[in-house]
Design a protein around this motif. Structure first.
Motif, PDB file in Angstrom:
ATOM      1  N   UNK A  58      16.634  21.443   5.798  1.00  0.00           N
ATOM      2  CA  UNK A  58      16.078  20.729   6.948  1.00  0.00           C
ATOM      3  C   UNK A  58      15.032  19.715   6.517  1.00  0.00           C
ATOM      4  N   UNK A  59      14.171  20.094   5.556  1.00  0.00           N
ATOM      5  CA  UNK A  59      13.152  19.163   5.066  1.00  0.00           C
ATOM      6  C   UNK A  59      13.793  17.965   4.371  1.00  0.00           C
ATOM      7  N   UNK A  60      14.894  18.193   3.664  1.00  0.00           N
ATOM      8  CA  UNK A  60      15.585  17.093   2.996  1.00  0.00           C
ATOM      9  C   UNK A  60      16.128  16.098   4.005  1.00  0.00           C
ATOM     10  N   UNK A  61      16.687  16.601   5.080  1.00  0.00           N
ATOM     11  CA  UNK A  61      17.239  15.696   6.103  1.00  0.00           C
ATOM     12  C   UNK A  61      16.137  14.855   6.737  1.00  0.00           C
ATOM     13  N   UNK A  62      14.990  15.461   7.040  1.00  0.00           N
ATOM     14  CA  UNK A  62      13.873  14.712   7.622  1.00  0.00           C
ATOM     15  C   UNK A  62      13.356  13.670   6.633  1.00  0.00           C
ATOM     16  N   UNK A  63      13.276  14.031   5.355  1.00  0.00           N
ATOM     17  CA  UNK A  63      12.788  13.098   4.356  1.00  0.00           C
ATOM     18  C   UNK A  63      13.738  11.916   4.185  1.00  0.00           C
ATOM     19  N   UNK A  64      15.045  12.161   4.218  1.00  0.00           N
ATOM     20  CA  UNK A  64      16.020  11.072   4.080  1.00  0.00           C
ATOM     21  C   UNK A  64      15.937  10.125   5.270  1.00  0.00           C
ATOM     22  N   UNK A  65      15.784  10.668   6.479  1.00  0.00           N
ATOM     23  CA  UNK A  65      15.633   9.818   7.662  1.00  0.00           C
ATOM     24  C   UNK A  65      14.381   8.960   7.573  1.00  0.00           C
ATOM     25  N   UNK A  66      13.303   9.548   7.061  1.00  0.00           N
ATOM     26  CA  UNK A  66      12.045   8.797   6.945  1.00  0.00           C
ATOM     27  C   UNK A  66      12.161   7.697   5.898  1.00  0.00           C
ATOM     28  N   UNK A  67      12.780   7.990   4.775  1.00  0.00           N
ATOM     29  CA  UNK A  67      12.884   7.000   3.701  1.00  0.00           C
ATOM     30  C   UNK A  67      13.859   5.874   4.054  1.00  0.00           C
ATOM     31  N   UNK A  68      14.821   6.152   4.914  1.00  0.00           N
ATOM     32  CA  UNK A  68      15.735   5.094   5.316  1.00  0.00           C
ATOM     33  C   UNK A  68      15.042   4.019   6.144  1.00  0.00           C
ATOM     34  N   UNK A  69      13.936   4.345   6.778  1.00  0.00           N
ATOM     35  CA  UNK A  69      13.184   3.365   7.546  1.00  0.00           C
ATOM     36  C   UNK A  69      12.128   2.637   6.741  1.00  0.00           C
ATOM     37  N   UNK A  70      12.056   2.868   5.442  1.00  0.00           N
ATOM     38  CA  UNK A  70      11.058   2.234   4.587  1.00  0.00           C
ATOM     39  C   UNK A  70      11.703   1.124   3.755  1.00  0.00           C
ATOM     40  N   UNK A  71      10.880   0.164   3.350  1.00  0.00           N
ATOM     41  CA  UNK A  71      11.344  -0.876   2.445  1.00  0.00           C
ATOM     42  C   UNK A  71      11.337  -0.362   1.010  1.00  0.00           C
ATOM     43  N   UNK A  72      11.950  -1.125   0.122  1.00  0.00           N
ATOM     44  CA  UNK A  72      12.002  -0.712  -1.282  1.00  0.00           C
ATOM     45  C   UNK A  72      10.603  -0.671  -1.890  1.00  0.00           C
ATOM     46  N   UNK A  73       9.754  -1.592  -1.480  1.00  0.00           N
ATOM     47  CA  UNK A  73       8.386  -1.620  -2.005  1.00  0.00           C
ATOM     48  C   UNK A  73       7.607  -0.391  -1.540  1.00  0.00           C
ATOM     49  N   UNK A  74       7.796   0.011  -0.286  1.00  0.00           N
ATOM     50  CA  UNK A  74       7.102   1.196   0.216  1.00  0.00           C
ATOM     51  C   UNK A  74       7.601   2.464  -0.468  1.00  0.00           C
ATOM     52  N   UNK A  75       8.892   2.525  -0.757  1.00  0.00           N
ATOM     53  CA  UNK A  75       9.411   3.695  -1.483  1.00  0.00           C
ATOM     54  C   UNK A  75       8.805   3.784  -2.880  1.00  0.00           C
ATOM     55  N   UNK A  76       8.696   2.631  -3.550  1.00  0.00           N
ATOM     56  CA  UNK A  76       8.133   2.627  -4.903  1.00  0.00           C
ATOM     57  C   UNK A  76       6.657   3.004  -4.885  1.00  0.00           C
ATOM     58  N   UNK A  77       5.939   2.520  -3.889  1.00  0.00           N
ATOM     59  CA  UNK A  77       4.518   2.869  -3.783  1.00  0.00           C
ATOM     60  C   UNK A  77       4.337   4.362  -3.529  1.00  0.00           C
ATOM     61  N   UNK A  78       5.180   4.935  -2.695  1.00  0.00           N
ATOM     62  CA  UNK A  78       5.094   6.372  -2.432  1.00  0.00           C
ATOM     63  C   UNK A  78       5.413   7.173  -3.679  1.00  0.00           C
ATOM     64  N   UNK A  79       6.425   6.724  -4.434  1.00  0.00           N
ATOM     65  CA  UNK A  79       6.779   7.422  -5.667  1.00  0.00           C
ATOM     66  C   UNK A  79       5.643   7.354  -6.681  1.00  0.00           C
TER      67      UNK A  79
END
Length: 376
Positions: A201-222
């Motif tokens: 369930x946590x994986x599904x929520x995380x995938x939905x959240x990351x799909x709404x982010x830009x590539x730059x925001x994903x890299x910053x979070x990582x």
């Protein structure tokens, strides 16, 4: 031990296995988000792979890879539990269900005898299908689909060298053993997925959240995740006498500091929009980070001093104005309107009415007209 997508054991990383799933013949193409909901479902409508197609090496490799990953993930995230005992219970439950012919999708159908009375269910072993009407069954035997299924079944029997009439005498055929191996993997995937429903369930929520982010925001979070792990990792070679206050704070994203002197969480940084820049030319091109700081600075000394340097005294009317040219244009209009009002007030002619009251000429004339009309 964990990939970046797994976030130290919080989420599944099934991207590679999802690609293997998409290459299977006869499957329903699902997005990664849909696959997370249906990867442990091996029956229609999510999985349209026929029973004969499941006996291929490609499908067996896919199910084995999925089962091995889930088992490895559980071992890495639950090192203190007795997982060998848990997996042994999975094997025992499957063996019992297999002996009882109760494994969904792999039940062994026993064909009806040839001397069965009319009205009984008629079984077609080639198509693995039941018929309740003898006439429908006879019409089915002449169809192209049945002919292809019969030829494929004969080919499989020729490959294994087994005859279905000798199955009871010789024991389980090679085909049945292969079916048991594949069914075992599918059963284990179902049990492992049920045991890790929270991570799923946590994986599904995380995938939905990351799909709404830009590539730059994903890299910053990582980067923030790795920075946090680096800051919490133990540092060797330091003496015990070193105080906690001397620790160097690792802040690669230049996040604002909280009351405890540590960077604020990245989600709080995004919530308040602290990454948005607001520039004010009146303050000397000073940059304010976040809308809250920008709205607050109009009442601060820096902005008020900049307006006074431009000759502007009434600062309350210049909110949301940051350009010098706009501020000067507005101030010129305000001063012109004030001068015009003064000129109009100075050109008013005052008169005295019959009672000795001083008032503007237009009011005095209107009052005289009223008196004359009353006298008439």
């Amino acid at each position: 031990m964990f990939t970046g997508e797994e976030a130290f054991g919080r989420f599944f990383d099934l991207t590679t296995i999802h690609e293997e799933y998409l290459n299977l013949p006869g499957i329903k193409r699902l997005s990664y988000l849909q696959y997370l909901d249906a990867f442990d479902t091996f029956t229609p409508p999510f999985c349209n792979v026929k029973r004969a197609d499941k006996l291929t090496d490609h499908y067996f490799g896919y199910v084995r890879q999925l089962s091995d990953y889930l088992e490895s993930f559980m071992r890495r995230t639950r090192p203190l539990e007795n997982l060998d005992k848990l997996f042994a219970s999975f094997d025992e439950d499957f063996a019992k269900a297999w002996e009882d012919n109760d494994v969904k999708g792999w039940a062994l159908e026993i064909p009806a005898p040839s001397n069965a009375p009319a009205g009984d269910i008629i079984w077609c072993p080639d198509c693995e299908k039941e018929f309740k009407n003898e006439n429908v069954h006879k019409a089915h035997l002449t169809g192209k689909k049945h002919i292809r299924a019969a030829e494929a079944r004969k080919a499989r029997q020729a490959e294994t060298g087994e005859d279905e009439n000798d199955t009871a005498r010789k024991g389980p055929s090679t085909m049945r053993l292969k079916e048991r191996a594949i069914a075992d993997r599918e059963y284990r995937v179902k049990r492992l997925a049920a045991a890790m429903s929270q991570e799923r369930s946590d994986t599904r929520v995380n995938v939905e959240r990351r799909q709404g982010m830009t590539e730059r925001e994903r890299q910053m979070e990582l980067d923030a995740i790795f920075a946090e792990s680096s800051s919490t990792a133990p540092q060797g070679g330091d003496s015990d006498s070193e105080s906690d206050g001397d620790e160097k704070i690792y802040n690669p994203l230049k996040l604002p500091l909280a009351w405890d002197g540590k960077p604020i969480p990245f989600w709080l940084y995004k919530l308040h929009g602290l990454g948005v820049e607001f520039r004010c030319e009146i303050c000397g091109n000073y940059v304010y980070m976040g809308r809250r700081a920008f709205d607050k600075h109009f009442n601060e000394a820096r902005h008020i001093y900049g307006l006074k340097c431009l000759g502007i005294t009434n600062t309350t009317l210049f909110r949301e104005i940051t350009d010098i040219a706009d501020a000067e244009k507005l101030w010129d209009k305000i001063t012109r309107d004030k001068k015009k009002d003064k000129i109009n007030e100075g050109s008013v002619v005052q008169m005295e009415d019959g009672n000795g009251n001083v008032m503007p000429e237009k009011f005095a004339k209107s009052d005289m007209d009223i008196v004359l009309m009353r006298d008439q």
